[in-house]
Design an enzyme around this catalytic site. Structure first.
Site, PDB file in Angstrom:
ATOM      1  N   SER A 158       0.642  -1.277   0.017  1.00  0.00           N
ATOM      2  CA  SER A 158       0.056   0.280  -0.004  1.00  0.00           C
ATOM      3  C   SER A 158       0.714   1.385   0.047  1.00  0.00           C
ATOM      4  O   SER A 158       1.615   1.597   0.367  1.00  0.00           O
ATOM      5  CB  SER A 158      -0.676   0.282   1.604  1.00  0.00           C
ATOM      6  OG  SER A 158      -1.632   1.694   1.449  1.00  0.00           O
ATOM      7  N   TYR A 172      -1.615  -0.735  10.368  1.00  0.00           N
ATOM      8  CA  TYR A 172      -1.775  -1.420   9.196  1.00  0.00           C
ATOM      9  C   TYR A 172      -0.722  -0.763   8.282  1.00  0.00           C
ATOM     10  O   TYR A 172       0.190  -1.559   7.705  1.00  0.00           O
ATOM     11  CB  TYR A 172      -2.944  -0.171   8.404  1.00  0.00           C
ATOM     12  CG  TYR A 172      -3.535  -0.791   6.818  1.00  0.00           C
ATOM     13  CD1 TYR A 172      -3.701  -1.859   6.587  1.00  0.00           C
ATOM     14  CD2 TYR A 172      -3.078   0.032   5.931  1.00  0.00           C
ATOM     15  CE1 TYR A 172      -4.400  -1.683   5.219  1.00  0.00           C
ATOM     16  CE2 TYR A 172      -2.766  -0.410   4.772  1.00  0.00           C
ATOM     17  CZ  TYR A 172      -4.308  -0.898   4.176  1.00  0.00           C
ATOM     18  OH  TYR A 172      -4.237  -1.718   2.763  1.00  0.00           O
TER      19      TYR A 172
HETATM   20  N1  NAD Z   1      -9.066  -0.889  -1.098  1.00  0.00           N
HETATM   21  C1  NAD Z   1      -7.772   0.237  -1.256  1.00  0.00           C
HETATM   22  O1  NAD Z   1      -7.777   1.555  -1.057  1.00  0.00           O
HETATM   23  C2  NAD Z   1      -6.250  -0.061  -0.433  1.00  0.00           C
HETATM   24  C3  NAD Z   1      -4.856   0.805  -0.079  1.00  0.00           C
HETATM   25  C4  NAD Z   1      -3.827   0.229  -0.735  1.00  0.00           C
HETATM   26  C5  NAD Z   1      -3.905  -1.798  -0.129  1.00  0.00           C
HETATM   27  N2  NAD Z   1      -4.629  -2.096  -0.448  1.00  0.00           N
HETATM   28  C6  NAD Z   1      -4.619  -3.492  -0.422  1.00  0.00           C
HETATM   29  O2  NAD Z   1      -5.179  -4.593  -1.402  1.00  0.00           O
HETATM   30  C7  NAD Z   1      -5.235  -5.896  -0.321  1.00  0.00           C
HETATM   31  C8  NAD Z   1      -6.300  -6.429  -0.489  1.00  0.00           C
HETATM   32  O3  NAD Z   1      -7.490  -5.577   0.173  1.00  0.00           O
HETATM   33  P1  NAD Z   1      -8.881  -5.318  -1.151  1.00  0.00           P
HETATM   34  O4  NAD Z   1      -8.912  -3.608  -0.872  1.00  0.00           O
HETATM   35  O5  NAD Z   1      -8.874  -5.402  -2.210  1.00  0.00           O
HETATM   36  O6  NAD Z   1     -10.318  -5.066   0.195  1.00  0.00           O
HETATM   37  P2  NAD Z   1     -11.475  -6.348   0.002  1.00  0.00           P
HETATM   38  O7  NAD Z   1     -11.982  -6.560   1.409  1.00  0.00           O
HETATM   39  O8  NAD Z   1     -12.004  -6.032  -0.694  1.00  0.00           O
HETATM   40  O9  NAD Z   1     -11.009  -7.800  -0.737  1.00  0.00           O
HETATM   41  C9  NAD Z   1      -9.782  -8.309   0.844  1.00  0.00           C
HETATM   42  C10 NAD Z   1     -10.134  -9.923   0.557  1.00  0.00           C
HETATM   43  O10 NAD Z   1      -9.260 -10.269   1.333  1.00  0.00           O
HETATM   44  C11 NAD Z   1      -9.888 -12.058   2.308  1.00  0.00           C
HETATM   45  N3  NAD Z   1      -9.842 -11.727   2.748  1.00  0.00           N
HETATM   46  C12 NAD Z   1      -9.036 -11.259   4.646  1.00  0.00           C
HETATM   47  N4  NAD Z   1      -8.281 -12.170   5.006  1.00  0.00           N
HETATM   48  C13 NAD Z   1      -7.483 -13.116   4.617  1.00  0.00           C
HETATM   49  C14 NAD Z   1      -6.909 -14.306   4.931  1.00  0.00           C
HETATM   50  N5  NAD Z   1      -6.720 -14.160   6.725  1.00  0.00           N
HETATM   51  N6  NAD Z   1      -6.632 -15.252   4.736  1.00  0.00           N
HETATM   52  C15 NAD Z   1      -7.359 -14.988   3.265  1.00  0.00           C
HETATM   53  N7  NAD Z   1      -7.857 -14.646   2.715  1.00  0.00           N
HETATM   54  C16 NAD Z   1      -8.527 -13.193   3.397  1.00  0.00           C
HETATM   55  C17 NAD Z   1     -11.435 -11.359   2.019  1.00  0.00           C
HETATM   56  O11 NAD Z   1     -12.170 -12.139   2.399  1.00  0.00           O
HETATM   57  C18 NAD Z   1     -11.496 -10.430   0.712  1.00  0.00           C
HETATM   58  O12 NAD Z   1     -12.270 -11.147  -0.151  1.00  0.00           O
HETATM   59  C19 NAD Z   1      -4.568  -5.763   0.697  1.00  0.00           C
HETATM   60  O13 NAD Z   1      -3.666  -6.405   1.520  1.00  0.00           O
HETATM   61  C20 NAD Z   1      -5.522  -4.744   1.370  1.00  0.00           C
HETATM   62  O14 NAD Z   1      -4.144  -3.957   2.273  1.00  0.00           O
HETATM   63  C21 NAD Z   1      -5.996  -1.924  -0.909  1.00  0.00           C
END
Ligand code: NAD
Length: 269
Positions: A158, A172
């Site tokens: 991130s 985070y």
């Molecule tokens: N959305 C944003 O703005 C953003 C920004 C920077 C980084 N990220 C990163 O992107 C990645 C995906 O997040 P997202 O935003 O798509 O969120 P999201 O909640 O839409 O998707 C995350 C997925 O991970 C799964 N998950 C959660 N805990 C888990 C575990 N212990 N084992 C297996 N699966 C698990 C959830 O069920 C979900 O399907 C994360 O690492 C998050 O930190 C997101």
């Protein structure tokens, strides 16, 4: 002349995406499947896996696995090996949010996000999923890829690894900063075996993280205002980078940290 099709060719590749049932991981799964890869989604959300697999179609399938459950995760990797005969690309993407930071979007102090009120269980779980979960996933990827003398590992970090976002819960940022450095170390260790390790560092993307926090107009406006192009990211925005890092196009890229954030990081820092 460079053959674009060959440069981005991932047809038949065996791909694992942790957290692929939703959000950014779903974007990775979709673009790889659209280009002929065999994608296995590993996620804790069984209903989400079923829905996503059905919607993506192709050769996509899924298994329920928690990245913090080492034996369960290892068994899921073994099942992919049995079914695909290889593991070529692993996206270590599963992650959770850490709740609010010490400021709200209007800049007022938020008692729940302050260190003295912070739940220790929240710190523990965020570090367990977002940092230790990446370690668990990369360890298994390395074991399988070293045996094959090659592979691609792409970790979702991130921009929060590089900046202090006061509206985001503090574990985070600590976990994501650890992820970036871990990726660089793994790139150094695994390069000799033909394994490329990189991380994608998104800024704000419209996903279900934090219960779909960005659907809330105030939160959304705060994040949109940070972007140099006035909007938050969509899943279509993440696909090009995912395909690039999984394909021959990026064959000389390892240990990289690629920000994809509409320039937000420049404004927040
Ligand atoms: N959305 C944003 O703005 C953003 C920004 C920077 C980084 N990220 C990163 O992107 C990645 C995906 O997040 P997202 O935003 O798509 O969120 P999201 O909640 O839409 O998707 C995350 C997925 O991970 C799964 N998950 C959660 N805990 C888990 C575990 N212990 N084992 C297996 N699966 C698990 C959830 O069920 C979900 O399907 C994360 O690492 C998050 O930190 C997101």
């Amino acid at each position: 002349m460079a053959d674009l099709k060959k440069m981005f060719d991932v047809a038949g590749k065996s791909v694992i995406v942790t957290g692929g049932a939703s959000g950014i991981g779903r974007g990775y799964a979709e673009v790889l499947a659209e280009h002929g890869a065999r994608v296995c989604i590993l996620d804790v959300d069984s209903a989400g896996i079923d829905r996503t697999v059905k919607e993506i179609g192709g050769q996509t399938w899924g298994q329920v696995a928690d990245v913090t459950d080492r034996p369960g995760l290892a068994a899921a990797f073994d099942t992919v090996m049995e079914r695909h005969g290889a593991i070529d690309v692993v996206f270590a993407n599963a992650g959770i949010d850490a709740g609010p930071g010490f400021l709200d979007p209007e800049g007022h102090r938020n008692p729940d996000g302050q260190i003295e009120n912070f739940g220790d269980d929240r710190w523990d779980r965020v570090v367990e999923v977002n940092l230790t979960g990446v370690y668990n996933t990369l360890k298994l990827a390395a074991i399988h890829m070293k045996a094959a003398q090659g592979g691609r590992i792409v970790v979702t970090s991130s921009v929060a690894s590089q900046i202090n976002e006061a509206i985001v819960g503090v574990p985070y940022m600590a976990a994501k900063a650890g992820v970036d450095h871990f990726v660089r170390n793994m790139a150094m260790e695994l390069g000799a075996f033909g394994i490329l390790v990189n991380c994608i560092n998104p800024g704000p993307f419209m996903t279900n993280i934090a219960g779909g926090r960005l659907n809330n107009p105030e939160d959304r406006a705060a994040f949109e205002a940070q972007s140099l192009i006035g909007r938050i990211g969509t899943l279509e925005d993440i696909k090009g980078l995912a395909l690039y890092l999984a394909s021959p196009c990026s064959s000389y890229v390892t240990g990289a940290q690629i920000n994809i954030d509409g320039g937000s990081r420049l404004r927040i820092s």
